[in-house]
Design a protein around this motif. Structure first.
Motif, PDB file in Angstrom:
ATOM      1  N   ILE A 126       0.877  -1.174   0.000  1.00 38.10           N
ATOM      2  CA  ILE A 126       0.000   0.000   0.000  1.00 38.10           C
ATOM      3  C   ILE A 126       0.907   1.214   0.000  1.00 38.10           C
ATOM      4  O   ILE A 126       1.535   1.540   1.011  1.00 38.10           O
ATOM      5  N   LEU A 127       1.015   1.871  -1.140  1.00 39.51           N
ATOM      6  CA  LEU A 127       1.907   3.018  -1.310  1.00 39.51           C
ATOM      7  C   LEU A 127       1.202   4.304  -0.899  1.00 39.51           C
ATOM      8  O   LEU A 127       0.124   4.615  -1.397  1.00 39.51           O
ATOM      9  N   CYS A 128       1.836   5.054  -0.006  1.00 42.56           N
ATOM     10  CA  CYS A 128       1.270   6.324   0.451  1.00 42.56           C
ATOM     11  C   CYS A 128       1.924   7.503  -0.268  1.00 42.56           C
ATOM     12  O   CYS A 128       3.145   7.536  -0.429  1.00 42.56           O
ATOM     13  N   VAL A 129       1.103   8.449  -0.665  1.00 43.21           N
ATOM     14  CA  VAL A 129       1.588   9.705  -1.240  1.00 43.21           C
ATOM     15  C   VAL A 129       0.763  10.834  -0.630  1.00 43.21           C
ATOM     16  O   VAL A 129      -0.370  10.630  -0.205  1.00 43.21           O
ATOM     17  N   GLY A 130       1.337  12.031  -0.588  1.00 47.45           N
ATOM     18  CA  GLY A 130       0.581  13.150  -0.038  1.00 47.45           C
ATOM     19  C   GLY A 130       1.421  14.398   0.107  1.00 47.45           C
ATOM     20  O   GLY A 130       2.649  14.326   0.209  1.00 47.45           O
ATOM     21  N   GLU A 131       0.748  15.529   0.123  1.00 46.30           N
ATOM     22  CA  GLU A 131       1.425  16.822   0.183  1.00 46.30           C
ATOM     23  C   GLU A 131       1.333  17.434   1.569  1.00 46.30           C
ATOM     24  O   GLU A 131       0.411  17.123   2.344  1.00 46.30           O
ATOM     25  N   THR A 132       2.284  18.302   1.898  1.00 45.45           N
ATOM     26  CA  THR A 132       2.246  19.046   3.147  1.00 45.45           C
ATOM     27  C   THR A 132       1.330  20.260   2.994  1.00 45.45           C
ATOM     28  O   THR A 132       0.926  20.622   1.879  1.00 45.45           O
ATOM     29  N   ARG A 133       1.025  20.913   4.097  1.00 48.42           N
ATOM     30  CA  ARG A 133       0.206  22.120   4.032  1.00 48.42           C
ATOM     31  C   ARG A 133       0.908  23.204   3.206  1.00 48.42           C
ATOM     32  O   ARG A 133       0.269  23.913   2.415  1.00 48.42           O
ATOM     33  N   GLN A 134       2.209  23.331   3.400  1.00 47.59           N
ATOM     34  CA  GLN A 134       2.951  24.342   2.661  1.00 47.59           C
ATOM     35  C   GLN A 134       2.869  24.088   1.160  1.00 47.59           C
ATOM     36  O   GLN A 134       2.695  25.026   0.361  1.00 47.59           O
ATOM     37  N   GLU A 135       2.981  22.832   0.770  1.00 44.89           N
ATOM     38  CA  GLU A 135       2.904  22.488  -0.652  1.00 44.89           C
ATOM     39  C   GLU A 135       1.507  22.738  -1.197  1.00 44.89           C
ATOM     40  O   GLU A 135       1.350  23.209  -2.334  1.00 44.89           O
ATOM     41  N   ARG A 136       0.492  22.448  -0.400  1.00 40.26           N
ATOM     42  CA  ARG A 136      -0.883  22.718  -0.852  1.00 40.26           C
ATOM     43  C   ARG A 136      -1.111  24.215  -1.020  1.00 40.26           C
ATOM     44  O   ARG A 136      -1.681  24.660  -2.020  1.00 40.26           O
ATOM     45  N   GLU A 137      -0.668  24.991  -0.030  1.00 39.47           N
ATOM     46  CA  GLU A 137      -0.882  26.434  -0.103  1.00 39.47           C
ATOM     47  C   GLU A 137      -0.112  27.071  -1.250  1.00 39.47           C
ATOM     48  O   GLU A 137      -0.513  28.123  -1.769  1.00 39.47           O
ATOM     49  N   ALA A 138       0.973  26.411  -1.671  1.00 34.25           N
ATOM     50  CA  ALA A 138       1.753  26.910  -2.802  1.00 34.25           C
ATOM     51  C   ALA A 138       1.139  26.484  -4.135  1.00 34.25           C
ATOM     52  O   ALA A 138       1.636  26.862  -5.209  1.00 34.25           O
ATOM     53  N   GLY A 139       0.061  25.690  -4.088  1.00 36.31           N
ATOM     54  CA  GLY A 139      -0.595  25.240  -5.312  1.00 36.31           C
ATOM     55  C   GLY A 139       0.126  24.130  -6.035  1.00 36.31           C
ATOM     56  O   GLY A 139      -0.109  23.903  -7.226  1.00 36.31           O
ATOM     57  N   SER A 140       1.001  23.404  -5.313  1.00 38.38           N
ATOM     58  CA  SER A 140       1.818  22.382  -5.975  1.00 38.38           C
ATOM     59  C   SER A 140       1.402  20.957  -5.638  1.00 38.38           C
ATOM     60  O   SER A 140       2.179  20.025  -5.830  1.00 38.38           O
ATOM     61  N   THR A 141       0.178  20.788  -5.134  1.00 33.38           N
ATOM     62  CA  THR A 141      -0.272  19.459  -4.716  1.00 33.38           C
ATOM     63  C   THR A 141      -0.094  18.405  -5.800  1.00 33.38           C
ATOM     64  O   THR A 141       0.516  17.357  -5.573  1.00 33.38           O
ATOM     65  N   LEU A 142      -0.611  18.653  -6.978  1.00 41.03           N
ATOM     66  CA  LEU A 142      -0.550  17.645  -8.035  1.00 41.03           C
ATOM     67  C   LEU A 142       0.878  17.413  -8.517  1.00 41.03           C
ATOM     68  O   LEU A 142       1.234  16.289  -8.885  1.00 41.03           O
ATOM     69  N   ASP A 143       1.704  18.446  -8.493  1.00 48.25           N
ATOM     70  CA  ASP A 143       3.110  18.271  -8.858  1.00 48.25           C
ATOM     71  C   ASP A 143       3.802  17.346  -7.862  1.00 48.25           C
ATOM     72  O   ASP A 143       4.574  16.462  -8.246  1.00 48.25           O
ATOM     73  N   VAL A 144       3.531  17.570  -6.587  1.00 50.98           N
ATOM     74  CA  VAL A 144       4.137  16.734  -5.540  1.00 50.98           C
ATOM     75  C   VAL A 144       3.665  15.296  -5.661  1.00 50.98           C
ATOM     76  O   VAL A 144       4.473  14.355  -5.626  1.00 50.98           O
ATOM     77  N   ILE A 145       2.363  15.106  -5.822  1.00 54.36           N
ATOM     78  CA  ILE A 145       1.803  13.754  -5.945  1.00 54.36           C
ATOM     79  C   ILE A 145       2.366  13.059  -7.179  1.00 54.36           C
ATOM     80  O   ILE A 145       2.754  11.882  -7.123  1.00 54.36           O
ATOM     81  N   GLY A 146       2.428  13.778  -8.290  1.00 47.19           N
ATOM     82  CA  GLY A 146       2.950  13.190  -9.517  1.00 47.19           C
ATOM     83  C   GLY A 146       4.391  12.747  -9.373  1.00 47.19           C
ATOM     84  O   GLY A 146       4.776  11.658  -9.840  1.00 47.19           O
ATOM     85  N   GLU A 147       5.205  13.579  -8.730  1.00 50.10           N
ATOM     86  CA  GLU A 147       6.615  13.226  -8.543  1.00 50.10           C
ATOM     87  C   GLU A 147       6.764  12.035  -7.602  1.00 50.10           C
ATOM     88  O   GLU A 147       7.565  11.120  -7.862  1.00 50.10           O
ATOM     89  N   GLN A 148       5.991  12.026  -6.520  1.00 53.66           N
ATOM     90  CA  GLN A 148       6.059  10.890  -5.595  1.00 53.66           C
ATOM     91  C   GLN A 148       5.646   9.597  -6.284  1.00 53.66           C
ATOM     92  O   GLN A 148       6.284   8.551  -6.089  1.00 53.66           O
ATOM     93  N   LEU A 149       4.597   9.651  -7.069  1.00 50.69           N
ATOM     94  CA  LEU A 149       4.154   8.456  -7.790  1.00 50.69           C
ATOM     95  C   LEU A 149       5.226   7.954  -8.751  1.00 50.69           C
ATOM     96  O   LEU A 149       5.568   6.771  -8.772  1.00 50.69           O
ATOM     97  N   ALA A 150       5.742   8.863  -9.554  1.00 49.37           N
ATOM     98  CA  ALA A 150       6.717   8.481 -10.576  1.00 49.37           C
ATOM     99  C   ALA A 150       7.968   7.863  -9.964  1.00 49.37           C
ATOM    100  O   ALA A 150       8.512   6.890 -10.503  1.00 49.37           O
ATOM    101  N   GLU A 151       8.403   8.402  -8.826  1.00 43.27           N
ATOM    102  CA  GLU A 151       9.653   7.931  -8.228  1.00 43.27           C
ATOM    103  C   GLU A 151       9.452   6.769  -7.257  1.00 43.27           C
ATOM    104  O   GLU A 151      10.397   6.028  -6.975  1.00 43.27           O
TER     105      GLU A 151
END
Length: 252
Positions: A126-151
């Motif tokens: 069960i692979l976990c991915v997720g963004e921090t509050r700072q990343e969400r507030e910066a509007g980078s949620t999907l970028d963070v999730i995409g990078e975590q998934l890919a790597e």
């Protein structure tokens, strides 16, 4: 576990002595009364793996670990391999939880190695991915999730033996969850990425939501498109709250 069932995964984290097995025993006794479309899983501490697996044998409850080491064996004091987890009778393991990424400095590449180890040993990761509050507030949620998934997904991943849990870091242990629209946007993004990478096989990967999930919100969260279940912690520690959450998840 049926492909259409809602997967409810309790994460006990570093809670639970042997006496806590009585909670699992109560859950086991109540499983026949749960809706048919609910599958129950509990990730217990390493110290309880064998006992919990023995207690639930034949009941349909899935018992798993909260982490594993990437190596089969070796001089890794204090670590536990995926093979050892499987030998205990467990059938799955969480990898890449935000508390491991943050507290232990795990990189997504290390998570990928652990995921590969889990599949090598016959465990369901069960692979976990997720963004921090700072990343969400910066509007980078999907970028963070995409990078975590890919790597975090090894190149030879068996996508048919994979579960992914979206856990916004800022919601874990909090009293709030994202809006329905925010959850759905991330789940749809993950689904689209999987289909893009793996074709139609990616359409059948179970996608869970985690982060302060409980009986009060399980129903509407699990009713969202591309939410196939929950990964929840605090509400999984007692049989009463676990079962209430499981029943709510199916009350659509």
């Amino acid at each position: 576990m049926d492909a259409s069932s809602k997967l409810l995964v309790g994460n006990w984290k570093m809670y639970g002595l042997r006496a806590a097995l009585s909670e699992i025993d109560i859950i086991k006794g109540a499983c026949p009364t749960l809706p048919a479309d609910v599958a129950v899983a509990i990730a217990v501490p390493f110290t309880l793996l064998a006992a919990a697996a023995e207690l639930t044998a034949g009941s349909g409850i899935l018992i798993g670990a909260q982490d594993c080491h990437a190596a089969t064996e070796g001089a890794y004091t204090g670590d536990v391999s995926a093979e050892q987890i499987a030998d205990s009778g467990a059938c799955f393991t969480i990898v890449g939880h935000s508390e491991r990424r943050a507290g232990h400095g795990e990189t997504s590449l290390e998570v990928a190695a652990k995921l590969a180890a889990a599949q090598r040993a016959g465990l369901l990761p069960i692979l976990c991915v997720g963004e921090t509050r700072q990343e969400r507030e910066a509007g980078s949620t999907l970028d963070v999730i995409g990078e975590q998934l890919a790597e975090s997904l090894p190149k030879d991943v068996d996508v048919e033996r994979l579960v992914i849990a979206y856990e916004p870091v800022w919601c874990i242990g909090a009293s709030t969850v994202p809006s329905a629209g925010d959850i759905q946007a991330v789940q749809r993004f993950i689904r689209a990425q999987l289909v893009d990478w793996f074709g139609q096989r990616g359409a059948f990967v179970k996608l869970l939501y985690g982060g302060s999930a409980n009986a009060d919100n399980a129903g509407w969260i699990c009713a969202l498109d591309d939410v196939d279940g929950l990964l929840f912690a605090r509400a999984s520690l007692t049989a009463q709250s676990f079962l209430a959450t499981a029943r709510a998840a199916s009350a659509l």
